[in-house]
Write a protein that holds these residues in place. Structure first.
Motif, PDB file in Angstrom:
ATOM      1  N   ASP A  50      46.147  40.645  31.517  1.00 29.73           N
ATOM      2  CA  ASP A  50      44.942  41.116  32.185  1.00 29.73           C
ATOM      3  C   ASP A  50      44.656  40.205  33.382  1.00 29.73           C
ATOM      4  O   ASP A  50      45.354  39.208  33.612  1.00 29.73           O
ATOM      5  CB  ASP A  50      43.748  41.203  31.223  1.00 29.73           C
ATOM      6  CG  ASP A  50      43.304  39.864  30.667  1.00 29.73           C
ATOM      7  OD1 ASP A  50      43.612  38.817  31.263  1.00 29.73           O
ATOM      8  OD2 ASP A  50      42.621  39.866  29.629  1.00 29.73           O
ATOM      9  N   LYS A  51      43.635  40.501  34.153  1.00 31.14           N
ATOM     10  CA  LYS A  51      43.348  39.765  35.383  1.00 31.14           C
ATOM     11  C   LYS A  51      43.066  38.286  35.129  1.00 31.14           C
ATOM     12  O   LYS A  51      43.495  37.421  35.886  1.00 31.14           O
ATOM     13  CB  LYS A  51      42.162  40.407  36.105  1.00 31.14           C
ATOM     14  CG  LYS A  51      42.483  41.759  36.675  1.00 31.14           C
ATOM     15  CD  LYS A  51      41.273  42.388  37.327  1.00 31.14           C
ATOM     16  CE  LYS A  51      41.604  43.776  37.807  1.00 31.14           C
ATOM     17  NZ  LYS A  51      40.452  44.429  38.411  1.00 31.14           N
ATOM     18  N   ARG A  52      42.362  37.992  34.053  1.00 32.02           N
ATOM     19  CA  ARG A  52      42.053  36.592  33.738  1.00 32.02           C
ATOM     20  C   ARG A  52      43.316  35.810  33.421  1.00 32.02           C
ATOM     21  O   ARG A  52      43.464  34.655  33.826  1.00 32.02           O
ATOM     22  CB  ARG A  52      41.064  36.508  32.578  1.00 32.02           C
ATOM     23  CG  ARG A  52      39.646  36.922  33.006  1.00 32.02           C
ATOM     24  CD  ARG A  52      38.717  36.866  31.828  1.00 32.02           C
ATOM     25  NE  ARG A  52      39.039  38.074  31.044  1.00 32.02           N
ATOM     26  CZ  ARG A  52      38.726  38.280  29.798  1.00 32.02           C
ATOM     27  NH1 ARG A  52      38.065  37.378  29.126  1.00 32.02           N
ATOM     28  NH2 ARG A  52      39.040  39.391  29.183  1.00 32.02           N
ATOM     29  N   GLU A  53      44.231  36.438  32.692  1.00 34.89           N
ATOM     30  CA  GLU A  53      45.483  35.751  32.353  1.00 34.89           C
ATOM     31  C   GLU A  53      46.341  35.511  33.589  1.00 34.89           C
ATOM     32  O   GLU A  53      46.956  34.440  33.730  1.00 34.89           O
ATOM     33  CB  GLU A  53      46.257  36.561  31.317  1.00 34.89           C
ATOM     34  CG  GLU A  53      45.582  36.604  29.961  1.00 34.89           C
ATOM     35  CD  GLU A  53      46.209  37.605  29.016  1.00 34.89           C
ATOM     36  OE1 GLU A  53      46.210  37.317  27.807  1.00 34.89           O
ATOM     37  OE2 GLU A  53      46.677  38.667  29.468  1.00 34.89           O
ATOM     38  N   ILE A  54      46.360  36.459  34.496  1.00 36.43           N
ATOM     39  CA  ILE A  54      47.111  36.292  35.741  1.00 36.43           C
ATOM     40  C   ILE A  54      46.515  35.157  36.559  1.00 36.43           C
ATOM     41  O   ILE A  54      47.236  34.310  37.104  1.00 36.43           O
ATOM     42  CB  ILE A  54      47.139  37.612  36.544  1.00 36.43           C
ATOM     43  CG1 ILE A  54      47.972  38.656  35.792  1.00 36.43           C
ATOM     44  CG2 ILE A  54      47.704  37.383  37.945  1.00 36.43           C
ATOM     45  CD1 ILE A  54      47.891  40.053  36.370  1.00 36.43           C
ATOM     46  N   LEU A  55      45.184  35.098  36.648  1.00 40.96           N
ATOM     47  CA  LEU A  55      44.519  34.023  37.380  1.00 40.96           C
ATOM     48  C   LEU A  55      44.827  32.669  36.745  1.00 40.96           C
ATOM     49  O   LEU A  55      45.124  31.700  37.449  1.00 40.96           O
ATOM     50  CB  LEU A  55      43.004  34.257  37.413  1.00 40.96           C
ATOM     51  CG  LEU A  55      42.179  33.188  38.127  1.00 40.96           C
ATOM     52  CD1 LEU A  55      42.585  33.075  39.583  1.00 40.96           C
ATOM     53  CD2 LEU A  55      40.699  33.495  38.005  1.00 40.96           C
ATOM     54  N   ALA A  56      44.785  32.598  35.424  1.00 38.97           N
ATOM     55  CA  ALA A  56      45.080  31.336  34.729  1.00 38.97           C
ATOM     56  C   ALA A  56      46.511  30.886  35.013  1.00 38.97           C
ATOM     57  O   ALA A  56      46.749  29.699  35.294  1.00 38.97           O
ATOM     58  CB  ALA A  56      44.854  31.501  33.233  1.00 38.97           C
ATOM     59  N   LEU A  57      47.452  31.812  34.969  1.00 42.00           N
ATOM     60  CA  LEU A  57      48.846  31.459  35.266  1.00 42.00           C
ATOM     61  C   LEU A  57      49.004  30.983  36.705  1.00 42.00           C
ATOM     62  O   LEU A  57      49.727  30.006  36.968  1.00 42.00           O
ATOM     63  CB  LEU A  57      49.759  32.658  35.008  1.00 42.00           C
ATOM     64  CG  LEU A  57      50.038  32.981  33.548  1.00 42.00           C
ATOM     65  CD1 LEU A  57      50.814  34.285  33.430  1.00 42.00           C
ATOM     66  CD2 LEU A  57      50.808  31.851  32.886  1.00 42.00           C
TER      67      LEU A  57
END
Length: 103
Positions: free
Chosen positions: A83-90
């Motif tokens: 999801d968008k949050r996981e992409i941002l964290a990565l």
């Protein structure tokens, strides 16, 4: 309008809704277009077949039924698992780890 023209326009309209991120429901679509839910199911099957064929040619999307939302949605399979949050964290992890050179 002939039946085939109506069906074609209906398929395009449903696909457009899915592309815009809408969750579509058979009952609502049947009422909107004045057809049976069985007709809408056939439309969804045709759209799924189209996307499956496109996937074999390099596309990355599919239609799935979400029980929680009680409707169909378009899933972009290349991003399906993040999801968008996981992409941002990565992205933050990669940038802060200095994994990339300045150039």
């Amino acid at each position: 309008m002939e039946e085939s023209e109506g069906k074609g326009q209906r398929l395009l309209a449903i696909y457009d809704r899915l592309l815009r991120g809408e969750v579509v429901r058979k009952k609502e679509l049947a009422l909107d277009y004045g057809v049976t839910e069985k007709s809408i199911q056939r439309d969804m099957d045709e759209l799924r077949d189209f996307l499956a064929d496109a996937d074999r040619k390099g596309g990355h999307a599919a239609i799935r039924y979400d029980r929680g939302k009680k409707g169909y949605e378009l899933i972009h399979s290349s991003y399906e698992h993040l999801d968008k949050r996981e992409i941002l964290a990565l992205a933050k992890i990669l940038l802060e780890s200095r994994a990339f050179g300045k150039e």
